[in-house]
Design an enzyme around this catalytic site. Structure first.
Site, PDB file in Angstrom:
ATOM      1  CD  GLU A   1      60.209   5.409 -14.303  1.00 14.60           C
ATOM      2  OE1 GLU A   1      59.228   4.179 -13.887  1.00 14.60           O
ATOM      3  OE2 GLU A   1      60.174   5.647 -15.029  1.00 14.60           O
TER       4      GLU A   1
ATOM      5  CG  HIS B   1      49.336   0.963 -10.499  1.00 12.72           C
ATOM      6  ND1 HIS B   1      49.376   1.262 -12.051  1.00 12.72           N
ATOM      7  CD2 HIS B   1      48.253   0.807 -10.004  1.00 12.72           C
ATOM      8  CE1 HIS B   1      48.381   0.782 -12.189  1.00 12.72           C
ATOM      9  NE2 HIS B   1      47.566   0.609 -11.277  1.00 12.72           N
TER      10      HIS B   1
HETATM   11 ZN    ZN Z   1      56.174   5.180 -17.084  1.00 15.42          ZN
END
Ligand code: ZN
Length: 674
Positions: free
Chosen positions: A467, A473
């Site tokens: 996660e 990201h």
């Molecule tokens: Zn994922």
């Protein structure tokens, strides 16, 4: 601009009226923009992007709280807003004038002068207008609108049924001997559950619930086979008409209805089936590419999985005296076999994975790789629950670039699983004010007990890293337009790339050294335990890989092969018969709680996990060759992948990082298949 949301004083009564007001204002705003004579980035798209950001900021808080601190009032308000939002989104997608305004800009001289990011926003928008039915007229258009409304209602109901049927089941155990084998930590949790349930039950036993940590503890460790069978049955029949659950949470009809509507939607848009529609925005372009990818991977994996299965069955028969080996014995016998082969158990690792220390180690790892510093902000930050903590990310030049909320523990009225979601997306508005990205990182780990911190299993550590990879990201993006910043606009089968990439640091001694330390003695994890953990990495790797492929094929096929009949169970059985080595009992209704595809964004896209794992393993193989903390490679990954978000095609970004196209070899090697 960067004021934090107020979670604690959310007044559920104002949610709907405030949303209505916003949507009306947005509609008028768009009409106003369209009245202009010449369209440009500055006078049309930038203001629209700014407007979208405001709406997401408002809704993100409500939708997040609906998932993690659900109440009857909030759910009612949320449910009443969904049709408004769907109607609004559908209307935008069908707005021909707006579409033509984008087209005008795309074909104007201005387009070539725009930067790559702006161009990508426009080309994505044109594609999405088509996928949202902008070409539809008359009856088709009306039907399309009705389908969208219905789909949003049904998928939401599906998710609620899963949550409610999970919360509705519990089992009170008063005879401790039934709990034999279950780790003390889990038992203490059950005891606490029973105490919390009410004064009359004080100290009267152990209350087992159906959240994942509880289920895991029983199915993996309980010596009592009947108890394992009972919890297995309850867990894998959630939200169905089988098993002990309240039938009012049954998802059977909803699933069929959802598939039917998706099929109708795709056909209105001139796709052969929903699978094809789903691929219109993905890296994989054709159904056969997806099916071949999965089938070839299955073929390569199956021999190994069959071996693993035989070993497990023989072991269960010889060592555990289980002759009629069943689904509720798989996790239990596997744990015993692992203990036998590798001489350690997941539970032995727990004392070394105290959650706060793991988090500190995780921060050090990303500091080494990307040069960022993460600091907890302990000021009185307003959150939705007392367990939630808040962190800020600073770049090398000490500039704050992002922040995130961390909500770690399982509790009732909180959706199961782990996920990252956007609270704020990076965006620079027309006044040149920059909104920094903020993430919600949500897990469902075992909560700390009265006098014991939360101790994680290694699997949970992997989940946290996963996660966090999504989080990076979202948070390390340098794209200034929300529509393609962070995970926005990223092809869905590439979304799991940064997350699975991050998991790799859970399997190397140098990085494990930073996260593992005994919570009482503060001693590092002993060398022998490290070696055992790493040696066990590919334990049952074939069986696990095949299971993911089974889910992915099931998902893709039910969408691709829909023909008006309810063939969900039939297709699942067929996939299992062809692929699976672990048999499932006929009452298993796993599909009834498969929220990823019936309520989340993975419909005809569950294969994305395997697809992106190829990218993740391949990219990580470069670090393995040099140094897993190589800051040069780290920076390159940050610049080529994490910072770019959805502003370029994922394949191009991958090639920029890797210097060539992806190959499946690293994954097969990493998993011990070749
Ligand atoms: Zn994922």
């Amino acid at each position: 601009m960067n004021a934090l949301p107020k979670f604690s004083n959310l007044d559920t009564k104002t949610i709907k009226p405030a949303l209505e007001e916003k949507l009306d204002a947005d509609r008028k705003f768009i009409d106003g923009l369209l009245q202009q004579k010449n369209y440009s980035w500055e006078n049309l798209i930038q203001p629209l992007e700014d407007m979208d950001v405001q709406l997401s900021n408002y809704w993100s808080v409500i939708s997040h709280m609906n998932s993690v601190v659900n109440t009857d009032d909030l759910r009612k308000a949320y449910d009443s807003c969904l049709p408004l939002l769907t109607e609004y989104a559908t209307e935008m997608g069908l707005n021909k004038d707006l579409y033509q305004a984008y087209e005008t800009i795309a074909h104007s001289d201005e387009f070539d002068k725009l930067n790559k990011i702006q161009q990508k926003v426009i080309t994505n928008a044109l594609r999405d207008f088509k996928l949202a039915g902008v070409a539809l007229e008359g009856e088709d258009k009306k039907q399309y609108q009705a389908i969208q409304l219905k789909l949003s209602e049904l998928t939401n109901k599906y998710e609620q049924n899963v949550m409610d049927s999970t919360d509705a089941w519990s089992k009170l155990v008063t005879d401790e001997s039934i709990l034999k084998g279950i780790p003390d930590l889990a038992k203490q949790g059950f005891k606490q559950n029973a105490e919390q349930k009410g004064a009359d039950q004080q100290n009267r036993g152990w209350l087992i619930k159906l959240d994942f940590p509880s289920y895991y503890a029983v199915i993996t460790y309980a010596d009592d086979r009947e108890l394992r069978k009972e919890i297995y049955t309850a867990y894998c029949t959630r939200a169905s008409n089988k098993g002990p659950h309240d039938k009012k949470f049954d998802n059977t009809t909803l699933m069929f209805e959802i598939l039917k509507l998706r099929d109708e939607e795709s056909k209105l848009l001139k796709f052969k089936h929903f699978g094809e529609y789903s691929l219109a925005t993905k890296m994989a372009k054709e159904s056969k590419t997806v099916l071949n990818f999965l089938n070839e991977l299955a073929e390569k994996t199956r021999p190994l999985a069959i071996e693993e299965w035989k070993t497990l069955k023989t072991f269960a028969e010889k060592q555990l005296d289980i002759t009629d080996f069943s689904a509720w014995d798989v996790a239990y016998a596997s744990e015993k076999l692992k203990l036998h082969e590798h001489n350690f158990s997941q539970e032995e690792l727990r004392p070394y994975f105290e959650v706060n220390h793991v988090i500190e180690g995780l921060f050090q790892i990303v500091q080494k790789l990307y040069g960022i510093n993460i600091v907890q902000n302990t000021d009185k930050i307003d959150t939705w629950h007392q367990d939630v903590t808040y962190y800020e990310i600073f770049d090398q030049d000490k500039q704050k670039i992002a922040a995130f909320y961390l909500d770690l523990y399982a509790r009732s009225k909180k959706r199961g699983g782990a996920w990252m979601d956007e609270c704020r997306t990076r965006h620079k508005n027309s006044k040149q004010e920059l909104q920094l990205p903020i993430a919600y990182l949500t897990c469902n780990f075992t909560a700390p007990l009265k006098n014991k911190p939360s101790l994680l299993t290694h699997d949970e550590v992997v989940t946290l890293f996963h996660e966090f990879g999504h989080g990076l990201h979202h948070m390390l993006t340098k794209v200034d337009i929300a529509g393609v910043a962070g995970i926005n606009g990223v092809a869905w089968d590439a979304v799991e790339f940064p997350s699975q990439f991050m998991e790799n640091w859970c399997w190397h001694k140098a990085s494990l050294n930073l996260i593992a330390c005994h919570y009482q003695t503060k001693e590092p994890m002993p060398e022998t335990l490290f070696n055992k953990l790493i040696a066990s990495k590919n334990f049952q790797t074939g069986m696990q890989m095949l299971r993911q492929i089974e889910f992915a094929l099931f998902d893709f096929r039910i969408h691709k092969e829909f023909d008006g009949e309810d063939k969900i169970q039939e297709i699942l059985n067929d996939v299992r018969q062809k692929i699976a080595v672990v048999p499932s009992p006929s009452f298993n209704r796993f599909q009834h709680s498969f929220s990823h595809i019936f309520a989340g964004g993975y419909a005809a896209g569950y294969y994305s996990y395997k697809w992106a794992e190829v990218l993740a393993s391949d990219a990580f193989s470069l670090f393995e060759k040099t140094n897993i903390f190589d800051p040069v490679l780290g920076q390159r990954f940050r610049q080529c992948i994490l910072e770019k978000g959805g502003s370029e095609e994922p394949l191009d970004l991958f090639v920029q990082f890797q210097g060539r196209e992806p190959s499946v070899d690293a994954l097969l090697k990493e998993s011990g298949i070749i």
